[in-house]
Design an enzyme around this catalytic site. Sequence first.
Site, PDB file in Angstrom:
ATOM      1  N   GLY A  51       0.976  -1.267   0.025  1.00  0.00           N
ATOM      2  CA  GLY A  51       0.066   0.079   0.337  1.00  0.00           C
ATOM      3  C   GLY A  51       1.035   1.364   0.175  1.00  0.00           C
ATOM      4  CB  THR A  52       1.280   3.660  -2.381  1.00  0.00           C
ATOM      5  OG1 THR A  52      -0.076   4.122  -2.747  1.00  0.00           O
ATOM      6  CG2 THR A  52       2.144   2.263  -2.222  1.00  0.00           C
ATOM      7  CB  THR A  53       0.791   8.496  -0.822  1.00  0.00           C
ATOM      8  OG1 THR A  53       1.821   8.224  -1.082  1.00  0.00           O
ATOM      9  CG2 THR A  53       0.797   9.355   0.323  1.00  0.00           C
ATOM     10  CG  ASP A  68      -2.504   5.779  -3.352  1.00  0.00           C
ATOM     11  OD1 ASP A  68      -2.657   5.516  -1.613  1.00  0.00           O
ATOM     12  OD2 ASP A  68      -2.403   4.920  -4.181  1.00  0.00           O
TER      13      ASP A  68
END
Lengths: 275, 276
Positions: A51-53, A68
């Site tokens: 997972g990112t941000t 996101d």
Amino acid sequence: MTAGPESGRLPSAYLVPGSSSFTEFLSAHAPALLPSRRPLPPQATLDAPHGTTIVTVTFRGGVVMAGDRRATMGNIIANRDMEKVFATDEYSLVGIAGTAGLAIELVRLFQVELEHYEKIEGTLMSLEGKANRLASMIRGNLGMAMQGLAVVPMFAGYDLIEDRGRIFSYDVTGGCYEEHDHHSVGSGSLFARGAMKKLYRRDQAAGDAVRVAVEALYDAADDDSATGGPDVGRRIWPTVGVVDAEGARFVTDDEVAGVVEAVIADRRDNPGGAR
Amino acid sequence: MSAGMPFYVSPEQLMKDRADFARKGIARGRAVVVLQYDGGVAFVAENPSRALHKVSEIYDRIAFAAVGKYPEFENLRVAGVRYADLRGYSYDRSDVTARGLANAYAQTLGTVFTQESKPYEVELVVAEVGDTADGDQIYRLTYDGSVGDEHGYVAMGGGAEQIDAGLQQDWRPGMHLADALALAVRQLGADPAGGEPRTLTGDQLEVAVLDRNRPRRRFRRVQGELLTRLLSSEDPTADVPVPDEDDSPRASSTNPQTQRDSERDQDRDVDGGADA
């Protein structure tokens, strides 16, 4: 299940008075269910979705958390509509960056932990207490983090004693730090932090904080390939959670769509956005 | 040789003594009434304590009520919460059922009754609220582990037989909450010896409901002003408000897989399916 093979009676461990922690109960009674108790082969590394941000912004009387929707595996987009911001109880939200599978399992465990405590003790855990419980879960994951399966959550909640929204960030060793005003974690966090630094206004209203969070995610997606921007074609919008004295809730997709469309419109021929 | 030999006690006598012992302990305590109303299942206990509960939440749709010795039923309550949370965590939230929990309690009480030095002096109700009144389940468990599948209403504790008779006479399916509470309170206040009935007020009562109209966590305590309004015959309040003022999104919030169901009900099945 665990009710003993020879009879259906509740195992004696269930009847032992003491801990109101679900994690402690699991580690004594069903340790295999704990994410931190799973041994990994040494030296192995593996590709798992990440997972990112996640961004978090405070406002007058609360805090907004947004994430996101993208999960990546190397250069592949593993998932484009993953939820990474979760309500953990009535007054708190957690957002996750890092290994998605482990992180979601951790959030699930954390949610049960908080509800279990609430049911057994008959009262909500303090916000600091929740932040510390999450820290101890991250600490348990250190072995996996060292093999590339790190989970880095961010925790935000409404403090019923101090009457304000508070943000807690974590490192892979389980260090828990209180952040002020705004914070971001994940691969796009550098860009999101820069954006929030410029856009943040102290004592702003909740709606403004939602706009700041969405715009910061937009900036993150602009410069970080692992962060998903708003997907206008598929109508996939960031997950936006708000927590204030009324409790935790999610901004509806339609509302988020409105904010995203406003951000996109303001940036037409003006890629740097608001000043 | 015979010095350590105990007197012979027949198994019948032994069980009877134990049962008498447990029954006496249970009958000493104040009663609890559990009854169905149109919106769910209501729990009414005479209990002036705000801290030592006789009625508690176990899981999303399941609640627990008990009479008898507090430390014993508190122990069983905690065990039930552990059972439910572990089961829901390792399977799915929808796999936690009152029937499963009632069975586990029955086995536990039964084993304690026959094997331990003293039986538990408790009686329990495990209730689950369904989507309609037909789906409601009420299980009554006694000190020896017998389970009864009850319909409509249950009374346990001191004076339970008289209360039960009163409920049998006046309880009707589809009652509003205010009427159901009034009935329960009237029965709890009646004097078994036939004397002047007592009028119980809100602060002598512990009231909770499993409200089928709430999302996810359906248990809710009814206290303070809302309880006073419900108990008052002049006030028109007949049910807990939906959506009620001190409700919050906690209801739709505690599982990554289910937290946004309410928003998506229209276009997808609410099965707690994998979003992530």
